[in-house]
Design an enzyme around this catalytic site. Structure first.
Site, short mmCIF file in Angstrom:
data_model
loop_
_atom_site.label_atom_id
_atom_site.label_comp_id
_atom_site.label_asym_id
_atom_site.label_seq_id
_atom_site.Cartn_x
_atom_site.Cartn_y
_atom_site.Cartn_z
CG MET A 27 -1.89 1.17 1.24
SD MET A 27 -2.50 1.47 2.90
CE MET A 27 -1.07 2.19 3.67
CB CYS A 28 1.84 3.62 -2.04
SG CYS A 28 2.91 2.21 -2.37
#
Length: 607
Positions: free
Chosen positions: A1-2
């Site tokens: 995830m970012c």
């Protein structure tokens, strides 16, 4: 995830104070989503002229090493990627999916200008998994961006007109409209992929998701990876017999279940295989950052049917000695506690009168009432959670289950209220806040666990991946509105309601939940919303998913209940649906909130 953040600014203009404050605020907020690494890349184009700024914050969940963002190639292409590729494009366990996707896009980089959008969309349509992204293609001077067809990852934009005025901003997370000192933000619809041409007019183009049954439009589009809900209605000979009209059924009799037809047995086997594969893809190959026995996976755990099945399936695909965190949240709710105290006082008064009338002392009654007084965090989901934990321990005794009691005092909930309101923006209803509070505290993972000697000890979950059962109720008829539609319009009305639920999943709350959970550097994953699971459930005849001829606790989500029994669960197979805001008691926490309506805008002046 970012966390991904992007802007287009006029190279010849002067940056306003409002833009500068906005960018700094968004950069800090996005950094919370990606504590592993953060980077910025800037590119100046002569066409507008414009300055493009790309910022990526990475949470390391794929591949052997941390892969920094933005991804930039020698040809000048730039990718910001916030997603997971679980299928459709091959990603080895040692690879990072953002790098793999960038390589795929680079392979079509020299396509002719007129053919490039089609080639780009063909690659994106193959991806099975949640995502929000931005991609700058240097040779065509186009910016592509969007969200997956179910909207499982958040993406907001600042866009003032139908085309793109400057500055233009895309961001994973934002703030509320009350921040008048910052540029306003809205949610990017999860209805397709968008592109902006960096020509003078900065035209915005939309490439929609299209159902397999819809006529092919003339413009470019992408096919949804699942069909529409099966509209076939069951015949009498396909349905098992209904219960006797005088049968009184409740959760005390979980052994009472409808007989299984051959069709139902086949459907259960299909769901077990496809949902199990969806769980496997979401729990395997998560990088280990702690000790070998530390939990890498947590489950948002109310003890209900959906999360319990996910826990049992996750147990099959994780190493035997590794713990799984079951995150169970409970709130101190003064209004509920006051009502409960009044009921207990009345019951105690009656008991004392009865004892005096029988010549007994009253001290034993008082002592008993004190010993049996309900704890303030003993909310419905806590009770159900411990019941389900016992069933998990029975069917998977070798697994170390960390049942994490996340207890939230009223003062702490009140103190964090404003912060949580900022994270759910641009949503702002009472219901959004109630649900978000439960997820925010649960995903933070700060609580306590019970040791073998029965003593409670502080515990903070280190699990970066959190499984959620969201999607089960929408597809399997778990809400009261499904019962209402069946009562009013029979199978046909039920089918229409299920289709409506599937159509609006992307517009409801997944972006909100992503913004809330990722605020702690955690990632939510939704096995029930895997494309193969949605495709299967959409294809099944309606009565194989939900049969509302049966009473509550039996007919809704009947397919999942049968699967739960196959997994070895008995009592949990009859659990009723309970909304998280009521199970954790985040709803109506004060007397002033007693009359609040779920869809009303939150009153920021009240606690």
């Amino acid at each position: 995830m970012c966390g991904i953040l992007f802007s287009i600014q006029d190279s010849h203009g002067t940056l306003t104070d409002k833009y500068t404050r906005t960018w700094a605020t968004l950069q800090e907020l996005n950094s919370r989503r990606g504590p592993s690494a953060q980077d910025t890349h800037t590119k100046v184009t002569q066409e507008l002229p414009a300055t493009l700024t790309f910022y990526g914050a990475v949470l390391h969940l794929r591949g052997d090493t941390v892969c920094r963002q933005p991804h930039v190639t020698q040809s000048g292409n730039v990718l910001l990627w916030n997603g997971e590729i679980f299928d459709g494009i091959a990603v080895d366990q040692h690879e990072n999916d953002g790098e793999v996707l960038m390589a795929k896009l680079e392979s079509i980089s020299e396509e002719p200008l007129s053919d490039y959008p089609r080639a780009f969309l063909n690659i994106m349509a193959k991806i099975e998994g949640p995502y929000a992204f931005l991609y700058f293609h240097a040779s065509t001077k186009q910016i592509f961006f969007g969200r997956d067809c179910l909207g499982r990852r958040s993406l907001l934009w600042h866009k003032s007109t139908e085309n793109v005025d400057l500055p233009f901003i895309l961001t994973s997370v934002g703030y509320s409209s009350f921040r008048s000192d910052l540029l306003p933000l809205d949610e990017v619809p999860a209805d397709g992929i968008y592109s902006v041409s960096l020509a003078k007019e900065r035209t915005l183009t939309h490439y929609p998701w299209v159902s397999a049954l819809e006529d092919q439009p003339e413009a470019l589009f992408m096919r949804l990876p699942f069909g529409r809900v099966n509209t076939t209605m069951p015949t009498e000979d396909q349905l098992p017999p209904a219960f006797a009209a005088d049968l009184k059924l409740d959760q005390a009799h979980p052994e009472i279940a409808p007989p299984m037809t051959d069709d139902m047995r086949h459907a259960v086997a299909q769901l077990l295989e496809v949902l199990g594969d969806s769980v496997r893809r979401r729990v395997q190959d998560i990088p280990r950052t702690g000790l070998p026995h530390d939990a890498r996976v947590g489950i948002l755990f109310s003890g209900g049917l959906d999360c319990l099945c996910l826990a049992a399936l996750a147990d099959r695909f994780l190493p035997e000695g590794e713990a799984i965190d079951l995150l169970n949240v409970g709130f101190e709710n003064p209004r509920s506690e006051k009502a409960k105290a009044a009921e207990e006082a009345l019951a105690l008064k009656r008991l004392k009168k009865l004892q005096l009338a029988n010549g007994q002392g009253s001290s034993s009654a008082v002592d008993a009432s004190k010993g049996n007084a309900a704890k303030k965090f003993n909310v419905p989901d806590r009770i159900t959670g411990y019941e389900s934990l016992k069933e998990l321990q029975r069917i998977a005794p070798k697994r170390h289950w960390n049942f994490v009691e996340v207890n939230v005092p009223f003062e702490e909930a009140t103190a964090q209220r404003s912060e949580i309101l900022e994270r759910i923006a641009p949503l702002d209803t009472v219901m959004d806040l109630s649900i978000a509070m439960a997820f925010w505290f649960a995903s933070r993972g700060v609580g306590q666990i019970k040791m073998e000697d029965g003593e409670m000890t502080p515990y903070t979950s280190q699990a970066k991946v959190l499984l959620s059962g969201l999607g089960a109720d929408e597809q399997l008829g778990g809400y009261s509105r499904h019962k209402d539609q069946f009562t009013a319009s029979g199978w046909e009305g039920l089918i229409e309601e299920l289709q409506l639920d599937l159509d609006r999943i992307s517009t409801r709350n997944l972006g909100r939940d992503d913004r809330i959970i990722s605020d702690h550097g955690k990632e939510a994953r939704y096995p029930f919303l895997g494309a193969h699971v949605v495709a299967l459930l959409s294809s099944l005849r309606v009565d194989l998913k939900v049969d509302l001829r049966y009473p509550r606790g039996v007919g809704e989500k009947i397919l999942l209940r049968h699967m739960a029994r196959d997994l070895g669960f008995v009592r949990a197979s009859s659990h009723w649906k309970r909304a998280v805001q009521f199970g954790a008691r985040t709803a109506k926490m004060t007397e002033s909130g007693r009359s609040e309506i779920g869809q009303a805008v939150v009153d920021r002046s009240s606690p």
